[in-house]
Design a protein around this motif. Structure first.
Motif, PDB file in Angstrom:
ATOM      1  N   PHE A   1       0.824  -1.199   0.000  1.00 34.80           N
ATOM      2  CA  PHE A   1       0.000   0.000   0.000  1.00 34.80           C
ATOM      3  C   PHE A   1       0.864   1.257   0.000  1.00 34.80           C
ATOM      4  N   VAL A   2       1.870   1.300   0.855  1.00 30.12           N
ATOM      5  CA  VAL A   2       2.762   2.460   0.932  1.00 30.12           C
ATOM      6  C   VAL A   2       3.485   2.669  -0.396  1.00 30.12           C
ATOM      7  N   GLN A   3       3.944   1.598  -1.004  1.00 34.25           N
ATOM      8  CA  GLN A   3       4.663   1.711  -2.271  1.00 34.25           C
ATOM      9  C   GLN A   3       3.741   2.133  -3.406  1.00 34.25           C
TER      10      GLN A   3
ATOM     11  N   LEU B   1       9.535   7.208  -0.966  1.00 32.81           N
ATOM     12  CA  LEU B   1       9.659   5.811  -1.382  1.00 32.81           C
ATOM     13  C   LEU B   1       9.896   4.930  -0.165  1.00 32.81           C
ATOM     14  N   ALA B   2       9.523   3.670  -0.278  1.00 39.32           N
ATOM     15  CA  ALA B   2       9.687   2.726   0.832  1.00 39.32           C
ATOM     16  C   ALA B   2      10.379   1.469   0.331  1.00 39.32           C
TER      17      ALA B   2
ATOM     18  N   LEU C   1       6.227  11.638  11.583  1.00 38.11           N
ATOM     19  CA  LEU C   1       5.140  10.790  11.113  1.00 38.11           C
ATOM     20  C   LEU C   1       4.935  11.014   9.621  1.00 38.11           C
ATOM     21  N   ALA C   2       4.895   9.928   8.865  1.00 41.16           N
ATOM     22  CA  ALA C   2       4.575   9.993   7.441  1.00 41.16           C
ATOM     23  C   ALA C   2       3.210   9.351   7.235  1.00 41.16           C
ATOM     24  N   ILE C   3       2.294  10.092   6.607  1.00 40.98           N
ATOM     25  CA  ILE C   3       0.936   9.598   6.367  1.00 40.98           C
ATOM     26  C   ILE C   3       0.775   9.312   4.877  1.00 40.98           C
ATOM     27  N   PHE C   4       0.411   8.076   4.579  1.00 37.42           N
ATOM     28  CA  PHE C   4       0.173   7.654   3.202  1.00 37.42           C
ATOM     29  C   PHE C   4      -1.328   7.439   3.021  1.00 37.42           C
ATOM     30  N   HIS C   5      -1.900   8.164   2.059  1.00 41.46           N
ATOM     31  CA  HIS C   5      -3.336   8.088   1.789  1.00 41.46           C
ATOM     32  C   HIS C   5      -3.603   7.210   0.580  1.00 41.46           C
ATOM     33  N   GLY C   6      -4.707   6.478   0.646  1.00 46.60           N
ATOM     34  CA  GLY C   6      -5.134   5.686  -0.499  1.00 46.60           C
ATOM     35  C   GLY C   6      -6.476   6.168  -1.005  1.00 46.60           C
TER      36      GLY C   6
ATOM     37  N   ALA D   1      -5.496   4.134   4.837  1.00 51.65           N
ATOM     38  CA  ALA D   1      -4.380   5.010   5.221  1.00 51.65           C
ATOM     39  C   ALA D   1      -3.361   4.221   6.029  1.00 51.65           C
ATOM     40  N   VAL D   2      -2.113   4.628   5.912  1.00 48.60           N
ATOM     41  CA  VAL D   2      -1.030   4.035   6.706  1.00 48.60           C
ATOM     42  C   VAL D   2      -0.224   5.159   7.340  1.00 48.60           C
ATOM     43  N   HIS D   3       0.014   5.050   8.649  1.00 47.06           N
ATOM     44  CA  HIS D   3       0.859   5.995   9.383  1.00 47.06           C
ATOM     45  C   HIS D   3       2.175   5.297   9.717  1.00 47.06           C
ATOM     46  N   VAL D   4       3.270   5.909   9.341  1.00 48.16           N
ATOM     47  CA  VAL D   4       4.597   5.355   9.631  1.00 48.16           C
ATOM     48  C   VAL D   4       5.362   6.345  10.500  1.00 48.16           C
TER      49      VAL D   4
END
Length: 206
Positions: free
Chosen positions: A18-20, A43-44, A74-79, A102-105
C-alpha cells in the motif's frame, strides 16, 4: 490513529504494498510553533525486516532541520476513499459513512547531504515515476545536475511503528459489501473505484 480491530491491517506485506503504491505522503514533525507538514513523494523499501522510508526536499524548507534534530516524525500515506450511501444497505436504519485506506509510519529520520547519495535518490525517484526521462536527465551537464542537488537534502527514516487501516465496510454483511462494491465500481471517480478494487482484493462481498 483510531483503528477498530476489524479495520486493522495485520498483513505486513499488504501494508508495504500500500505504501509503495501510494507514495505521495504527508511528512509531519513537531516544531516550537506547532506541527509542520510537508507534502512530498516518499519511497519505501524493506531492509532487515524493517520498512525504510526515503525521499528528499528543498534545502529552503525548514522541515529538514526538524528531521536533523532526531525527534520522531510521522509519514501519512493516503489511499482511495469514497462516500458510502446508506441507501446501499439492506437495513433502512443505517447512516452514511466514508470508506478509506491510510497508513501511518513513525520513525526518526537521518539527514543525508552527500551529493552522490542525493544523485542516487534522484535516480530512484526518476525510475519510480518517469523512467523515460532518465536518459534526458543523464545527458544534462554535471554543473546543472549537481547545482540542483545542492539545493536539496535527502532523508531516510527507519519505521519504529506502523499503523495501517483499511476502513472498507468490514463490519457490514456480505450483501451490503457486495452492494457497495457494485456501486463504487461503476463510479467515474477513480478514488471510489479504487475502494471497490481494494474491497475485492481483501475478499469482501463474497
Amino acid at each position: 490513529m483510531y483503528i477498530p480491530e476489524f479495520n486493522r491491517v495485520r498483513d505486513h506485506a499488504d501494508t508495504v504494498s500500500f505504501v509503495q503504491a501510494n507514495p505521495f505522503a504527508i511528512l509531519i514533525s513537531a516544531s516550537d510553533k506547532g506541527p509542520l507538514a510537508t507534502h512530498i513523494p516518499i519511497l519505501a523499501r524493506e531492509a532487515d525486516n524493517q520498512m525504510v522510508l526515503h525521499g528528499h526536499m528543498a534545502k529552503a524548507n525548514p522541515h529538514w532541520g526538524l528531521l536533523q534534530s532526531g525527534q520522531e516524525s510521522l509519514a501519512i500515506f493516503h489511499g482511495p476513499h469514497a462516500y458510502i450511501s446508506p441507501s446501499l444497505y439492506e437495513s433502512r436504519e443505517s447512516v452514511p459513512t466514508w470508506n478509506y485506506a491510510a497508513v501511518h509510519v513513525y520513525g526518526h529520520a537521518r539527514i543525508v547531504t552527500d551529493l552522490e547519495h542525493l544523485m542516487e535518490e534522484v535516480r530512484e525517484i526518476i525510475h519510480a515515476f518517469d523512467p523515460s526521462y532518465f536518459a534526458q536527465w543523464s545527458s544534462l551537464n554535471d554543473k546543472f545536475r549537481y547545482g540542483m542537488l545542492k539545493q536539496s537534502v535527502c532523508f531516510e527514516m527507519v519505521a519504529t511503528r506502523i499503523e495501517a487501516k483499511f476502513k472498507i465496510s468490514q463490519n457490514r454483511s456480505k450483501a451490503d459489501q457486495a452492494a457497495v462494491i457494485d456501486s463504487l465500481a461503476q463510479s467515474s471517480d477513480s478514488a471510489a473505484a479504487g475502494i471497490a478494487e481494494l474491497m475485492k482484493k481483501q475478499g469482501l462481498g463474497v
